[in-house]
Design an enzyme around this catalytic site. Structure first.
Site, PDB file in Angstrom:
ATOM      1  N   ASP A  88      -4.314   1.181  33.136  1.00 54.99           N
ATOM      2  CA  ASP A  88      -4.099   1.883  31.868  1.00 54.99           C
ATOM      3  C   ASP A  88      -3.264   1.053  30.914  1.00 54.99           C
ATOM      4  O   ASP A  88      -2.287   1.519  30.330  1.00 54.99           O
ATOM      5  CB  ASP A  88      -3.438   3.238  32.125  1.00 54.99           C
ATOM      6  CG  ASP A  88      -3.547   4.165  30.917  1.00 54.99           C
ATOM      7  OD1 ASP A  88      -4.369   3.892  30.031  1.00 54.99           O
ATOM      8  OD2 ASP A  88      -2.798   5.155  30.873  1.00 54.99           O
ATOM      9  N   CYS A 119      -5.981  17.055  27.389  1.00 51.84           N
ATOM     10  CA  CYS A 119      -7.090  18.000  27.170  1.00 51.84           C
ATOM     11  C   CYS A 119      -8.304  17.504  27.945  1.00 51.84           C
ATOM     12  O   CYS A 119      -8.682  16.338  27.830  1.00 51.84           O
ATOM     13  CB  CYS A 119      -7.417  18.097  25.682  1.00 51.84           C
ATOM     14  SG  CYS A 119      -8.797  19.213  25.300  1.00 51.84           S
TER      15      CYS A 119
END
Length: 313
Positions: A133, A241
């Protein structure tokens, strides 16, 4: 290609599987020139919101040599974090699935380091560097280069076997390997479910995201308050989300990941709405200090909680 290179490449994939990675592919290092103009256009339109680091050094980010001189190969791995074990209280603020359990950066970093150690035991001349990441490397394009899948309309990499709920980890190496063919197909077809389901309309038509409107961005990366015009669309979401992935047909038949570190903590899973409202700084540190949620400050999270519960009321 020598037999030793073919055998080492197969061994890398076998070792990756042994270490718990669900998928693994190998790509030849090159400059991803085709992504430079796309990134620049996205940034020029302000789509990166306050994430200024995404606008810096674009030429370096598309070239593995700039972050690991002598790069020849990229081993790209995927580790599923999908879980059906969710929060219990239907009125509690919602967390994205990727926050469940231990910080994925540490989990994947440790496994990539073990993979690198194994490679070096087979080929002492091998050197490498793991990335998890990291803004310095384009993870999703390299996933496609390594044959793992395609970027859906929601921009997330989709694999036909494990869907899109997975973390990408990359190991850049200074040795030649047997390379997989880049994933050339695209299996979204005419489907627009993710775009239609996005609460804020943050998904663009060109498989990019307008971070200014993305709930994941405004609840995590944006350090200040959530923009008022987006609050009504939070739907109790306080950190991340999953909506665009939840509606994706490629995620309908996937199985729960087998990484125990990504199992939601029982205490967190059972927290009620009132417990979230009254979350103390001390409890926040105890529960989330070793998770990916530790990147946000307590005050930011409490602001998110207040906004999300207000939007749901």
């Amino acid at each position: 290609m020598s037999e030793s290179i073919v055998n080492l490449s197969a061994g890398i994939k076998n070792k990756a599987s042994e270490l718990g990675f669900n998928i693994c592919g190998i790509a030849k290092s090159r400059t991803l020139e085709e992504y430079g103009p796309r990134l620049k256009a996205w940034v020029d339109e302000g789509m990166n919101d306050i994430m200024g680091y995404l606008a810096r050094d674009i030429d370096k980010r598309i070239n593995p040599e700039s972050i690991f001189p002598g790069a020849k190969s990229l081993v790209v791995t995927g580790l599923s974090y999908y879980s059906e074990i969710l929060q219990k209280d239907p009125k509690a603020p919602l967390l994205s699935r990727y926050t469940y359990g231990s910080d994925y950066h540490e989990v994947i970093q440790a496994r990539l380091e073990k993979l690198l150690a194994w490679i070096k035991s087979v080929n002492p001349e091998a050197e490498g560097k793991p990335f998890v990441d990291s803004s310095s490397i384009l993870e999703k394009p390299w996933g496609r280069e390594a044959g793992l899948g395609w970027q859906g309309r929601h921009s997330v990499l989709i694999n036909k076997e494990i869907g899109s709920f997975f973390f990408i980890g990359i190991l850049i190496l200074n040795i030649d390997l047997d390379y997989d063919h880049p994933f050339a197909e695209e299996y979204c077809g005419e489907c627009r479910l993710c775009m239609d389901a996005c609460p804020t309309g943050a998904i663009n038509d060109n498989r990019t995201i307008d971070a200014r409107r993305c709930i994941a961005n405004v609840t995590i990366e944006r350090r200040g308050p959530i923009p008022g015009e987006l609050v009504p669309f939070l739907g109790r979401r306080i950190y991340g989300c999953d909506r665009c992935q939840e509606v994706c047909p490629w995620n309908k038949k996937i199985k729960t990941g087998k990484t125990p570190e990504f199992t939601i903590d029982k205490e967190i899973a059972e927290m009620s709405e009132e417990e979230w409202r009254g979350l103390s700084n001390e409890r926040f540190t105890r529960l989330f200090g070793n998770t990916s949620m530790s990147r946000v400050k307590y005050e930011k999270l409490m602001g998110n909680i207040a906004d999300a519960l207000r939007s749901d009321g």
